[in-house]
Design an enzyme around this catalytic site. Structure first.
Site, short mmCIF file in Angstrom:
data_model
loop_
_atom_site.label_atom_id
_atom_site.label_comp_id
_atom_site.label_asym_id
_atom_site.label_seq_id
_atom_site.Cartn_x
_atom_site.Cartn_y
_atom_site.Cartn_z
N ASN A 171 0.82 -1.21 0.00
CA ASN A 171 0.00 0.00 0.00
C ASN A 171 0.86 1.26 0.00
OD1 ASN A 171 -2.65 -1.07 -0.04
ND2 ASN A 171 -2.51 -1.59 2.12
N LYS A 203 -5.79 2.36 -5.77
CA LYS A 203 -5.98 1.59 -4.53
C LYS A 203 -6.18 2.51 -3.33
CE LYS A 203 -5.93 -2.14 -1.89
NZ LYS A 203 -5.54 -1.72 -0.55
N HIS A 211 -9.70 3.63 -3.47
CA HIS A 211 -10.49 2.45 -3.10
C HIS A 211 -10.59 2.33 -1.58
CE1 HIS A 211 -10.35 -1.71 -1.59
NE2 HIS A 211 -11.18 -2.03 -2.57
N GLU A 267 -13.76 2.55 0.98
CA GLU A 267 -13.98 1.46 1.94
C GLU A 267 -14.25 2.02 3.34
OE1 GLU A 267 -10.84 -1.47 3.93
OE2 GLU A 267 -11.11 -1.88 1.79
#
Length: 303
Positions: free
Chosen positions: A95, A173, A176, A180
């Site tokens: 990440n 990501k 994303h 979330e």
């Protein structure tokens, strides 16, 4: 294909096992001897050092990194650069912040080493269900890796894609993960309201199951909420402090920089931060103000 996996934690080990099941050769390395030993006990190849890992990759050098974002990635890359030679390809599946990824790509490009960033989602269930992969990098570096992405994804042509140039995979990501945060917060607040209405004696796991069949909020997160509630309906064993791993903060900063309002993501992060302070001074100020202007109960002690 064959590759070296650096970082044999839950995600790195799960990715390695899924690739091996698909017929790819994986040799692993982890500076944590316990993780390396566990990996070896599962029948996977383990190298004792970075040079040994590189030397063990006989048909070209492809290294996949699954290490914590930040300095650990740079330290790992520096260690690898002492052993690899062009042509070689490094993949960062962690990440990392996309700006760091762009910087690393430039550094490696100068050395003739390819660099690919892969935003990896799916958690510990990805090993069995497949991982969602958003990939950034130069097309000529990404394309030869397609067999790996096809093996890791839920299906060869679903759940993965080359989304843009270097940094794009980690950028997507990051957003994303911000989404979330907001989805998780909405579910948490909704179930909290249901739980508070105790006169209805609502069966929360059953409601989660009902909602997850055809409703507009059906999702894997809702399924996981139902699973957790079925295991422990009062969640008595779960602590109320909620941590964040950083991507939500990055997403909010990016939204601010781009002048994009993202109040849901921002408030979901604030809720997580607030959960970690059981004796929040700000809440004391609120209570004291209510007492001062309206005489409302403030829980004042003897002293």
């Amino acid at each position: 294909m064959q590759l070296g996996m650096v970082g044999l934690g839950k995600m790195g080990a799960g990715i390695s096992r899924r690739l091996r099941t698909a017929g790819h050769r994986v040799m692993g390395f982890d500076s944590d001897e316990t993780a390396a030993r566990r990996f070896e006990q599962q029948g996977l190849e383990v190298a004792g050092s970075v040079p040994e890992l590189v030397a063990g990759l006989r048909d070209g050098c492809l290294i996949w990194l699954m290490v914590p974002a930040g300095p650990a990635v740079d330290e790992t890359i520096d260690a690898l650069l002492g052993s690899v030679s062009a042509p070689a390809t490094l993949v960062d599946g962690g990440n990392s912040h996309y700006r760091d990824t762009i910087r690393r790509h430039r550094k490696l490009e100068e050395r003739g080493v390819g660099f690919v960033d892969v935003g990896t989602s799916g958690g510990i269930r990805g090993e069995s269900a497949g991982y969602c992969l958003t990939i950034g990098g130069d097309p000529e570096i990404v394309e030869p890796l397609h067999p790996l992405f096809e093996a890791l994804a839920p299906a060869p042509r679903r759940g993965w894609g080359h989304v843009g140039p270097p940094g794009a995979g980690h950028f997507v990501k990051m957003i994303h993960n911000g989404i979330e945060y907001g989805m998780m917060q909405a579910l948490a607040e909704g179930f909290a309201v249901l739980e508070r209405r105790d006169d209805f004696r609502l069966d929360l796991p059953a409601i989660a199951s009902i909602w997850n069949e055809g409703s507009v909020i059906r999702s894997w997160l809702l399924e996981l909420a139902g699973t957790a509630l079925a295991r422990d309906p009062t969640l008595a064993r779960i602590r109320s402090q909620v941590e964040d791993s950083g991507e939500g903060r990055w997403a909010i900063r990016e939204a601010i920089d781009l002048d994009v309002p993202a109040p849901v993501i921002a408030l979901s992060l604030i809720a997580r931060i607030q959960s970690r302070d059981p004796d929040a001074f700000a809440n004391k100020i609120l209570s004291a103000l209510r007492y001062e202007f309206g005489g409302h109960e403030a829980g004042l002690g003897d002293d």
